[in-house]
Design an enzyme around this catalytic site. Structure first.
Site, PDB file in Angstrom:
ATOM      1  NE  ARG A 186       4.374   2.506  14.554  1.00 52.33           N
ATOM      2  CZ  ARG A 186       5.588   3.032  14.716  1.00 52.33           C
ATOM      3  NH1 ARG A 186       6.534   2.783  13.849  1.00 52.33           N
ATOM      4  NH2 ARG A 186       5.830   3.814  15.746  1.00 52.33           N
TER       5      ARG A 186
ATOM      6  CG  ASP B 133      12.551   8.374  -4.797  1.00 50.28           C
ATOM      7  OD1 ASP B 133      11.510   7.787  -5.178  1.00 50.28           O
ATOM      8  OD2 ASP B 133      12.611   9.596  -4.569  1.00 50.28           O
TER       9      ASP B 133
ATOM     10  CG  HIS C  18       6.085   3.364   8.674  1.00 50.26           C
ATOM     11  ND1 HIS C  18       5.201   2.407   8.237  1.00 50.26           N
ATOM     12  CD2 HIS C  18       6.814   2.783   9.661  1.00 50.26           C
ATOM     13  CE1 HIS C  18       5.387   1.306   8.938  1.00 50.26           C
ATOM     14  NE2 HIS C  18       6.350   1.508   9.798  1.00 50.26           N
TER      15      HIS C  18
ATOM     16  CG  HIS D 136       8.476  -4.158   8.371  1.00 48.64           C
ATOM     17  ND1 HIS D 136       9.166  -3.022   8.730  1.00 48.64           N
ATOM     18  CD2 HIS D 136       8.125  -4.006   7.071  1.00 48.64           C
ATOM     19  CE1 HIS D 136       9.223  -2.212   7.688  1.00 48.64           C
ATOM     20  NE2 HIS D 136       8.599  -2.775   6.677  1.00 48.64           N
TER      21      HIS D 136
END
Length: 145
Positions: free
Chosen positions: A107, A83, A76, A96
């Site tokens: 979230r 990147d 988050h 998750h």
């Protein structure tokens, strides 16, 4: 045998010590390695609480066939992790344990999902096993990110 990195971010080392998770991280790791063996993958599973270390490992995953990542709270907040993920050529699955959409509003969106081929959330540790199977299928199909 294809090699897949499975990187876990902050607090995964505390599984079994808090909340509703019943298994500790070594037990979860063993489950993931068994799932990888069944799927015909060599799994390099790692955990860190350090953002810089996670970035280094994502960069190291450039030599692997795919990346599974549960960046935890860094998903988050870390554009740098995103990147690094964008530099990968192979498939990337964000995982998750919790259903991000049932938690606090901030979230529900992750930077890491912007660099992922697919995302799995809300299935607890079972989501890890499903992600490993899905990764094997993506690699077999020649899927790139």
């Amino acid at each position: 045998m294809p090699t897949v990195f499975f990187l876990n971010g902050p607090h995964a080392d505390r599984l079994g010590a808090v909340g509703e998770e019943q298994e500790n991280f070594p037990a979860v790791s063993a489950r993931c390695h068994r799932a990888a063996e069944r799927a015909g993958l060599l799994l390099d599973l790692r955990q860190t609480n350090d953002e810089g270390q996670l970035i280094d490992w994502v960069q190291e995953a450039r030599g692997a066939d795919g990346l599974l990542i549960d960046a935890a709270s860094l998903a988050h907040s870390s554009i740098a992790v995103m990147d690094a993920m964008l530099m990968l050529d192979g498939p990337v699955i964000e995982v998750h344990r919790a259903n991000l959409h049932r938690r606090e509003g901030f979230r529900a969106r992750t930077f890491t999902s912007l660099a992922a081929t697919a995302s799995i959330c809300g299935l607890g540790v079972r989501g890890y096993e499903l992600a490993i199977g899905a990764m094997a299928e993506l690699i077999a199909a020649g899927r790139r990110r």
